[in-house]
Design an enzyme around this catalytic site. Structure first.
Site: not given
Ligand code: UT7
Length: 332
Positions: A116, A256, A286
């Site tokens: 990225c 980004h 992204n």
């Molecule tokens: O560009 C290159 C670098 N990449 C980045 O900068 C990405 C950085 N990371 C992120 O943007 C975020 O971590 C994500 C968008 C990937 C995920 O968001 P988050 O707020 O960190 O969610 P999480 O992974 O902590 O998940 C929270 C909950 C989980 O459920 P439980 O375990 O709390 O029951 C996930 O299973 O949300 C669940 N979850 C979803 N729910 C509905 C994960 N993906 C989804 C989804 N829809 N698409």
């Protein structure tokens, strides 16, 4: 002797027409529009459809538009650098293929792989080539067909990424405008959180690797999120301090587009109001190396000669960085 800066003198962009909306994703994985919007800021992303089409096909569209705007021929370009993590093929470089498809017959060309942050890395390399005095016209392309490495059954990654391309032309600046300063960083120990498991020399493709879905993006989202917030905000702030720039001096932040919450954290650290931040993650998601040039492409008409613009990125590697650009032209 006064330093000769390299200035961005034209911008081009391309996004494919097909829109993959949150509503469509709701029918593919267990997710919902509200979750995606509130956690990422994405509403829809563009996907390149069509047999045999790859990153070079989007890259060449962006380059063609840019050259047309500048009114120069493809054969006048000295060098083309392509930032991508989704090359058409492992080799040759996608940059070589873009040059072939676009008729850039006199350019040498190569790819830069910094995920990225790839566009910022490539921009810095291109800037140095122009500043050296040896090259007059250097094209920097950021392009990714992320849909080619996204697992559309993984709800944690398929909601984020999209496809697109952006390109800028670098030429010797006539005055004080140009690419003024850049801070780039990398830390390969971060690879454990964001990588593709197979398909490289460590683990070449096998039937087993394909069945294990190891040719898709592997991301530990929360860990990457924490590093990204700190990395992008810190380096942007450091660049401002090093150049005695205050929030009032800055016309635009071009972050980004990985996650709206990371963008907000960076803007807050820089003390910048939202009106000064380019945001199109809602429309394009992204697009990895393409996010920053796609913002410049969309906002080009609002940029003025002399505007101070900070470009900032964080991505796989880890790689991150920030670049200060003094905008060099008015768009009529
Ligand atoms: O560009 C290159 C670098 N990449 C980045 O900068 C990405 C950085 N990371 C992120 O943007 C975020 O971590 C994500 C968008 C990937 C995920 O968001 P988050 O707020 O960190 O969610 P999480 O992974 O902590 O998940 C929270 C909950 C989980 O459920 P439980 O375990 O709390 O029951 C996930 O299973 O949300 C669940 N979850 C979803 N729910 C509905 C994960 N993906 C989804 C989804 N829809 N698409």
């Amino acid at each position: 002797m006064d330093k000769c800066y390299a200035a961005i003198t034209a911008v081009g962009g391309y996004v494919p027409p097909y829109k993959l909306t949150n509503q469509i994703l709701e029918t593919m994985v267990d997710t919902n529009d509200e979750w995606i919007r509130s956690r990422t800021g994405v509403e829809e992303r563009r996907i390149l459809k069509g047999e045999g089409l790859g990153s070079s096909d989007m890259g060449v569209e962006a380059v063609n538009e840019m050259l047309k705007k500048r009114g120069i021929g493809a054969e006048e370009v000295d060098c083309l650098i392509c930032a991508t993590v989704t090359p058409d093929m492992v080799f040759p470089a996608t940059a070589n293929i873009i040059c072939d498809k676009g008729g850039l017959k006199n350019a040498f060309s190569f790819d830069v792989g910094a995920a990225c942050s790839g566009f910022l890395y490539a921009l810095t390399v291109g800037t140095s080539l122009v500043e050296s005095g040896r090259y007059q016209k250097v094209v920097v392309v950021g392009v990714d067909k992320m849909s080619s490495i996204v697992d559309y059954s993984d709800r944690a990654t398929c909601i984020i990424f999209g496809d697109g391309a952006g390109a800028v032309l670098l030429e010797p600046a006539s005055g004080e405008e140009g690419v003024k300063d850049s801070i780039l960083r990398s830390d390969g120990s971060g690879r454990q959180y964001l990588h593709m498991k197979a398909g490289g020399s460590v683990k070449p493709a096998t039937v087993e690797s394909v069945l294990a879905k190891e040719h898709y993006i592997y991301q530990e989202g929360q860990a990457v999120f924490k590093f990204a917030v700190k990395g992008m905000a810190d380096v942007s702030y450091e660049l401002m301090e090093r150049n005695n720039l205050t929030a009032d001096d800055i016309a635009w932040l071009v972050p980004h587009q990985a996650n709206l919450r990371i963008i907000d954290a960076t803007a807050n650290r820089m003390n910048l109001p939202k009106e000064k931040v380019m945001i199109n993650i809602n429309k394009f998601g992204n697009t990895t190396a393409a996010t920053i040039p796609l913002c410049l492409w969309e906002w080009e008409n609002q940029l003025h000669k002399g505007d101070n613009i900070i470009l900032a990125a964080f991505g796989g590697g880890f790689t991150w960085g920030a670049t200060w650009v003094k905008w060099a032209y008015e768009t009529n």
